[in-house]
Design a protein around this motif. Sequence first.
Motif, PDB file in Angstrom:
ATOM      1  N   VAL A 126       9.993   9.618   8.703  1.00  0.00           N
ATOM      2  CA  VAL A 126       9.073  10.348   7.982  1.00  0.00           C
ATOM      3  C   VAL A 126       7.991  10.251   8.423  1.00  0.00           C
ATOM      4  N   ALA A 127       7.345  11.640   8.309  1.00  0.00           N
ATOM      5  CA  ALA A 127       5.781  11.762   8.981  1.00  0.00           C
ATOM      6  C   ALA A 127       5.183  11.670   7.620  1.00  0.00           C
ATOM      7  N   GLU A 128       4.226  11.001   7.611  1.00  0.00           N
ATOM      8  CA  GLU A 128       3.328  10.593   6.501  1.00  0.00           C
ATOM      9  C   GLU A 128       1.843   9.915   6.898  1.00  0.00           C
ATOM     10  N   ALA A 129       1.158  10.744   6.076  1.00  0.00           N
ATOM     11  CA  ALA A 129      -0.408   9.978   6.227  1.00  0.00           C
ATOM     12  C   ALA A 129      -0.771   9.668   7.676  1.00  0.00           C
ATOM     13  N   GLY A 130      -0.460  10.858   8.475  1.00  0.00           N
ATOM     14  CA  GLY A 130      -1.056  10.858   9.696  1.00  0.00           C
ATOM     15  C   GLY A 130      -0.291   9.939  10.684  1.00  0.00           C
ATOM     16  N   GLY A 131       0.890   9.247  10.262  1.00  0.00           N
ATOM     17  CA  GLY A 131       1.689   8.629  11.087  1.00  0.00           C
ATOM     18  C   GLY A 131       3.088   8.659  10.853  1.00  0.00           C
ATOM     19  N   TRP A 132       3.847   7.903  11.401  1.00  0.00           N
ATOM     20  CA  TRP A 132       5.553   7.653  11.222  1.00  0.00           C
ATOM     21  C   TRP A 132       5.923   6.802  10.576  1.00  0.00           C
ATOM     22  N   SER A 133       6.974   6.868   9.760  1.00  0.00           N
ATOM     23  CA  SER A 133       7.783   5.605   9.282  1.00  0.00           C
ATOM     24  C   SER A 133       9.264   5.868   9.427  1.00  0.00           C
ATOM     25  N   ILE A 134       9.842   4.866   9.964  1.00  0.00           N
ATOM     26  CA  ILE A 134      11.356   4.780  10.287  1.00  0.00           C
ATOM     27  C   ILE A 134      11.854   3.598   9.288  1.00  0.00           C
ATOM     28  N   PHE A 135      12.994   3.955   8.696  1.00  0.00           N
ATOM     29  CA  PHE A 135      13.866   2.796   8.029  1.00  0.00           C
ATOM     30  C   PHE A 135      15.221   3.139   7.956  1.00  0.00           C
ATOM     31  N   ILE A 136      16.035   2.226   7.918  1.00  0.00           N
ATOM     32  CA  ILE A 136      17.382   2.414   7.658  1.00  0.00           C
ATOM     33  C   ILE A 136      18.130   1.902   6.589  1.00  0.00           C
ATOM     34  N   PRO A 137      18.599   2.839   5.683  1.00  0.00           N
ATOM     35  CA  PRO A 137      18.986   2.690   4.541  1.00  0.00           C
ATOM     36  C   PRO A 137      19.933   1.513   4.467  1.00  0.00           C
ATOM     37  N   LEU A 169      19.406  -1.919   4.858  1.00  0.00           N
ATOM     38  CA  LEU A 169      19.268  -2.782   5.714  1.00  0.00           C
ATOM     39  C   LEU A 169      17.533  -2.961   5.385  1.00  0.00           C
ATOM     40  N   PRO A 170      17.207  -4.261   5.374  1.00  0.00           N
ATOM     41  CA  PRO A 170      15.838  -4.672   5.135  1.00  0.00           C
ATOM     42  C   PRO A 170      15.023  -4.460   6.223  1.00  0.00           C
ATOM     43  N   LEU A 171      14.988  -3.189   6.930  1.00  0.00           N
ATOM     44  CA  LEU A 171      14.037  -2.697   7.960  1.00  0.00           C
ATOM     45  C   LEU A 171      13.436  -1.681   7.872  1.00  0.00           C
ATOM     46  N   ALA A 172      12.014  -1.711   8.286  1.00  0.00           N
ATOM     47  CA  ALA A 172      11.173  -0.380   8.280  1.00  0.00           C
ATOM     48  C   ALA A 172      10.151  -0.721   9.108  1.00  0.00           C
ATOM     49  N   ALA A 173       9.607   0.289   9.832  1.00  0.00           N
ATOM     50  CA  ALA A 173       8.673   0.329  10.723  1.00  0.00           C
ATOM     51  C   ALA A 173       7.880   1.624  10.698  1.00  0.00           C
ATOM     52  N   ASP A 174       6.528   1.234  10.987  1.00  0.00           N
ATOM     53  CA  ASP A 174       5.385   2.217  11.047  1.00  0.00           C
ATOM     54  C   ASP A 174       4.672   2.251  12.078  1.00  0.00           C
ATOM     55  N   GLY A 175       3.998   3.754  12.522  1.00  0.00           N
ATOM     56  CA  GLY A 175       3.162   3.681  13.893  1.00  0.00           C
ATOM     57  C   GLY A 175       2.507   5.002  13.638  1.00  0.00           C
ATOM     58  N   ALA A 176       1.546   5.079  14.461  1.00  0.00           N
ATOM     59  CA  ALA A 176       0.514   6.017  14.457  1.00  0.00           C
ATOM     60  C   ALA A 176       1.072   7.063  15.044  1.00  0.00           C
ATOM     61  N   THR A 177       2.113   7.045  15.921  1.00  0.00           N
ATOM     62  CA  THR A 177       2.877   8.297  16.621  1.00  0.00           C
ATOM     63  C   THR A 177       4.279   7.621  16.516  1.00  0.00           C
ATOM     64  N   PHE A 178       5.058   8.772  16.493  1.00  0.00           N
ATOM     65  CA  PHE A 178       6.512   8.628  16.601  1.00  0.00           C
ATOM     66  C   PHE A 178       7.037   7.650  17.603  1.00  0.00           C
TER      67      PHE A 178
END
Length: 138
Positions: free
Chosen positions: A61-72, A74-83
């Motif tokens: 998901v692109a949001e708030a000028g960055g990117w978020s990745i999650f795996i439904p 699973l208790p895993l998520a990650a964010d970053g300024a770039t993809f």
Amino acid sequence: MNCVHYTSYSEARAHFKDLLDDAGRGRVVTVQREHRSAAVVDQERLRALLASSVPARAEVVAEAGGWSIFIPGLPLAADGATFGVAVDEMVDALREYAEDWQDRLLDAPNHAGNWGLVQFVGLSTDEQLRDWLVGPGR
């Protein structure tokens, strides 16, 4: 069926080179120890099988000028300024989860079913995990 079975770890140890050669060729190789049997398989063959049976299902998901990745699921998520940074962070999160699973989560009822994922992560390079998450060359 022509499979290779060693009735004890002592027998397997005495034929260790043959055991590894047979596993590398894709033959069925097992080692008996007391009342349990273990399979010996080629790492890349197992990793490829796990890759096909453990879909990433990563959502980006692109949001708030960055990117978020999650795996439904699973208790895993990650964010970053770039993809790319977000993907790298997710690879780190997968490695941390696999380590936590090995240390303490393997017997937790809500995590025990993630054995295949943990094996896949442990057998994969960071580049292979990136490709698994978002597709090759992305």
